[in-house]
Design an enzyme around this catalytic site. Sequence first.
Site, PDB file in Angstrom:
ATOM      1  N   PHE A 249       0.819  -1.226   0.000  1.00 24.92           N
ATOM      2  CA  PHE A 249       0.000   0.000   0.000  1.00 24.92           C
ATOM      3  C   PHE A 249       0.846   1.267   0.000  1.00 24.92           C
ATOM      4  CE2 PHE A 249      -2.164  -3.265   2.671  1.00 24.92           C
ATOM      5  CZ  PHE A 249      -3.043  -3.706   1.703  1.00 24.92           C
ATOM      6  N   ARG A 628      -9.352  -0.860 -20.368  1.00 24.14           N
ATOM      7  CA  ARG A 628      -9.408  -2.312 -20.488  1.00 24.14           C
ATOM      8  C   ARG A 628      -9.189  -2.952 -19.118  1.00 24.14           C
ATOM      9  NH1 ARG A 628      -9.710  -6.393 -23.667  1.00 24.14           N
ATOM     10  NH2 ARG A 628      -8.574  -8.328 -23.227  1.00 24.14           N
ATOM     11  N   ILE A 629     -10.045  -3.899 -18.786  1.00 20.73           N
ATOM     12  CA  ILE A 629      -9.892  -4.653 -17.550  1.00 20.73           C
ATOM     13  C   ILE A 629      -9.234  -5.975 -17.918  1.00 20.73           C
ATOM     14  CG2 ILE A 629     -11.138  -5.785 -15.653  1.00 20.73           C
ATOM     15  CD1 ILE A 629     -11.092  -2.676 -15.528  1.00 20.73           C
ATOM     16  N   ASN A 631      -8.395  -8.528 -16.121  1.00 22.86           N
ATOM     17  CA  ASN A 631      -8.949  -9.721 -15.491  1.00 22.86           C
ATOM     18  C   ASN A 631     -10.037  -9.274 -14.518  1.00 22.86           C
ATOM     19  OD1 ASN A 631      -9.467 -11.795 -13.619  1.00 22.86           O
ATOM     20  ND2 ASN A 631      -7.431 -12.688 -13.919  1.00 22.86           N
ATOM     21  N   PRO A 632     -11.302  -9.495 -14.876  1.00 25.39           N
ATOM     22  CA  PRO A 632     -12.395  -8.981 -14.034  1.00 25.39           C
ATOM     23  C   PRO A 632     -12.378  -9.557 -12.613  1.00 25.39           C
ATOM     24  CG  PRO A 632     -13.251  -9.864 -16.103  1.00 25.39           C
ATOM     25  CD  PRO A 632     -11.779 -10.156 -16.096  1.00 25.39           C
ATOM     26  N   LYS A 701      -6.075   1.304 -17.662  1.00 21.09           N
ATOM     27  CA  LYS A 701      -5.898   2.322 -16.617  1.00 21.09           C
ATOM     28  C   LYS A 701      -5.673   1.591 -15.299  1.00 21.09           C
ATOM     29  CE  LYS A 701      -8.995   5.776 -18.724  1.00 21.09           C
ATOM     30  NZ  LYS A 701     -10.265   6.532 -18.520  1.00 21.09           N
ATOM     31  N   GLY A 702      -4.944   2.199 -14.414  1.00 21.13           N
ATOM     32  CA  GLY A 702      -4.703   1.543 -13.120  1.00 21.13           C
ATOM     33  C   GLY A 702      -5.947   1.567 -12.259  1.00 21.13           C
ATOM     34  N   GLY A 704      -5.866  -0.071  -8.831  1.00 19.50           N
ATOM     35  CA  GLY A 704      -5.589  -0.469  -7.447  1.00 19.50           C
ATOM     36  C   GLY A 704      -5.916   0.605  -6.431  1.00 19.50           C
ATOM     37  N   GLU A 705      -5.878   1.850  -6.852  1.00 19.52           N
ATOM     38  CA  GLU A 705      -6.090   2.931  -5.888  1.00 19.52           C
ATOM     39  C   GLU A 705      -7.334   3.740  -6.214  1.00 19.52           C
ATOM     40  OE1 GLU A 705      -1.973   4.609  -4.746  1.00 19.52           O
ATOM     41  OE2 GLU A 705      -1.690   3.595  -6.645  1.00 19.52           O
TER      42      GLU A 705
END
Lengths: 738, 330
Positions: A249, A628-629, A631-632, A701-702, A704-705
């Site tokens: 994190f 684009r994702i 891995n959903p 696009k990222g 995680g945050e």
Amino acid sequence: MAQNYDPAPEAKSNMGQPIPRYEAVQKVTGAKIYADDLPVPGRAAYGWMVTSAIAKGRITSIDYTAAKSVPGVQLILTHENRPSLADIKTFAGGGLGITDVQPLSGPEVHHDGQPVALIVADTFEAAREASFKLAISYAESSPTATFGDEGTVEKNLSEVNPRYEPIRFNDADAAITNSAHSIDVEYYTPTQHHNAIELFSTTAYWDGPRLVLHEPSQYVWGLRNASASMMEVDAENVRVKSPFVGGAFGSKAALTHRTALAAMAAKQLGRPVKLVAMRDQGFTHSGHRQETRQRVRLGCDANGKLTGYDHRQWEFTARTTPYSNGGLEKTVAMYDFKAARTDNYVVQGDRNVPTFMRSPAEVPTVYALEAAMNELAAKAGIDPVEFRKMNDTRVNPVNGVPYTSRSLNECLDAAAERFGWTGRNPEARSMRDGDWLIGWGCSIAMYPTQMMPSTARLTVRRNGTAFIEVAAHDVGTGCYTIAAQAAGERLGIDPRRIDVRMGDSRLPPGPISGGSISTASVTSAIAKACDLVDERLGVAKDASAEERSAALSGMAMPELEVVGSWVPAGMDESAIESLYKGGVRISGGAGEERTMFAFGAEMVEVRVNERTREVRVPRIVGAFAAGRIMNPRTAHSQYLGGLIWGIGSALHEATEIDHKRARYVNDNIAEYLIPVNADIEQVDIIMVPEVDEEVNILGVKGIGELANVGTPAAITDAIWHATGIRIRDLPVRIEKLL
Amino acid sequence: MRPFRYERPATAARAVAAAGGEAHFLAGGTTMVDLMKLDVMRPERLLDITQLEDGRYDFIDWDGKSLRIGALTAMATLADDDEVRRRVPMLSDALWLAASPQIRKAARIGGNVLQRTRCAYFRDTSYAQCNKREPGSGCAALDGGVTRGHAVLGTSSACIATYPGDFAQSLIALDAVVEILGKDGPRAVRFAELHRQPHSRPDIETTLEEGDLIVAFSIPDADFPRSRYLKVRDRESYAYALASTAGALRMDGDVVADIRIALGGVATVPWRAREAEEMLKGSSISEDGLERAAEAAFAGASTTEDNAYKVDLGKRTMVRTFLELARMEG
Ligand SMILES: Cc1cc2nc3c(=O)[nH]c(=O)nc-3n(C[C@H](O)[C@H](O)[C@H](O)COP(=O)(O)OP(=O)(O)OC[C@H]3O[C@@H](n4cnc5c(N)ncnc54)[C@H](O)[C@@H]3O)c2cc1C
Ligand code: SF4
């Protein structure tokens, strides 16, 4: 009770396959190897870091006698005897150091928990016992803990960061003053600590001139180079291994004191040294989210069109190191403001240096903006979802630079539909169920799409398998699996047949795993490598999977190795050189040529007990669009974790500081509260398909945050809707609602 | 850790004979080992009592309306006992709402009532001031410390540390008796007399003497199906009480025949609100009456800036407990 946990979200358009991460079973069964589990040659010695018991002052004397007499103690390092080390710069200065203060550099104590000695012994227990017996005397002076305490020093960010420019876009003052509706409010966000389950461990050993470090890291190449320059050895001679990271994190991105301590001790003793900052030490060892104050003035006309926006932020930081996350250059890009002004200040006291923590700039600043949006919507009598939609923008209003894609309205619609938002009674205290008051609130989530240069070595084999090597990192997100998917999709190979190696500085360099950079950057480098394979095999770019696999099985040689390297738009090839030196060059967000963000919309229901005021969150809905994702399934996990994190940020998480002593008092995970299972009920996640052809090769696009940004504003608005009480300082604890 | 000896005495008598000085009993160890790791407790010998005489002190026995529970019964075992849940839910509730499943499984109810405070300055030996840890050293909490979790009742100028446990509130409410095996043989004391308020010696927390082993708790009149333990805290589970109430009610028609009120999270020791009980006995349950009684329960409160809210929250918790109990089927 997570009632509707959906283990395998379907892949909608522009989404990869929802395959489970390959190491999932090994992880839950404890079979996976983390840095601290890696074997070492010979018998390791164990270190214990002694940390200062005061926040400000100096060490006047150290009595080693009793500590040295503990059987098994091999070495006690303090500022009185430590070998020389080169100075290391912090991120702001272009380095990787967590602080400007070097390990054991002198008798001065700058903050609570500063490492003041390292004890190394044959066993952990002996080192620990000796730590109780090392008698350190201090001359203590009165420290400054936080905002409002005596001795703080406030500076405009431009005084400490010459590159910082406050925003002056039209006349915000006049725009706000002349608005039909306006607000002027202050918000407060607390210190928070990452508290990843995996502690801060470092194992160091020397093999002749070569130093090997086993350390959980978000940036093995950076750590390699930074520790090499600190230890004054050739970077080629340092190897960092970090196969998996047990949560980071942001807390495992920097070079902290422990690395040099372990390396110096290992050198002196000629054997491996294992060192772990314990849970409480972790609170002062590797930074935290700084507490902030935010003042927002916001206006809109009679129809609800936003006029002016004035946002000032004060960030609390260390006296030694004026750390800042900033972020207001991003909040001004969110809506169609006609005028804006921002200012950022740092306020210094006797504290350890803050660092990145999941969405570092966005969590406090977007909370303030979104809370203000909710307050203004209520004042103007406009539904808060409508209010956001009517102020949508396709460009950054400050410079007119267009968004590469922006699906905020689609997210708002999708979340509203799932939540059943329509028809929300705007009145506070309008819903109840027995003794429980009910309220609904909303917010947007956003996160800049950021990238760093990356390389990736790809080996394809005639037998239809492949092999990817890149010094990227799996911090628990599923990065290994996604790298395999990225190559598999391009090469027409089942990702299961693609081996991925990461987390080792011997591998070709990848980006820092921070800023939600990894997937976008690493998959781009992999795509480049796949292009090279195509070229070498003479396969057309638009060849079908069958044609490709035919070309592969028809290869003359048994395998083919290529190294792809990728730089984000706007950077030149020198960025790759910088990458090889462990540098950190990031682009994206509110840029000069492109405005790149991922968006989301969050809606939440809270229940507040009318009498005892406990706040519950029975349901939360988040809809997100982020290109684009890959891995959903793994994306779903990131969103799920983000929303839960956001609930924690709103209601639970805060590090408590003793004002008199400038020390953290709840430095353990019994008293540093995060949500437990019982706090989380229904969490609904919607992935809104989005195509973005500009951000990078795959249009990623990222994420995680993303999901934890904004949640506190949705929850505080829901609490207001339930109770009529506006809470502007986080977290919302019971006493604030009595 | 500092070196220590681990022993497993075979009988209670031998355990008692061996205890004293720096020889301490070890039950589940969730308080003891925790504080040893923090260097707050420094036993030289640990006497593991968990297997004394083959589980002789691990029992739950009803005899008519009286209930006896062995001190080595695990928190989880008592929490899950069907008959206890049915006949005196406040006992089970208080355990269910405490700690975590792992801790409840390891911890025993004898050790539970003797758990130590969560005051951060007590638990961290790097603070010079703590009268409970180092008698006479001062009180960091009162000297400008963070006191949001600290007590408002039963405090002294030497210490305001909260008694953190839940289960003890139910025991004190139920007029439990502590059965002890001491160096001079067995004896019994009222649970209400087990804990000492801090006064000038916060380091002395109980009236137990060296070597005293708690062997059981007995509750002569335990039938309180209309009882509960309400715990208000910062999150839904795995958190100590900010304020809690162990409440039990017996009605005679509309009139309160018997009422028991104990307050947790707000006091330095398990806290029985007897005055409030007296005010409510013999009348019907009303919000007004409850509020007046709650006022009386907290009349002696002494607060800091950080914990002043506990007076209000404590009262509200008490009132809510009984409003909900009154709604329950008698
Ligand atoms: C993270 C955490 C959260 C917690 N949350 C809660 C909570 O929400 N609510 C709550 O009530 N509790 C909570 N607890 C405390 C927990 O319930 C106690 O630690 C536990 O009940 C102690 O029992 P034990 O058997 O482990 O005692 P031990 O640690 O073995 O012993 C505790 C003390 O009692 C003495 N002792 C033990 N048995 C006897 C005996 N029979 N006779 C005489 N002396 C004896 C020991 O010598 C020692 O001094 C929590 C604890 C932790 C670590
Ligand atoms: S309140 Fe009690 S336990 Fe806490 S510091 Fe003061 S004396 Fe020590």
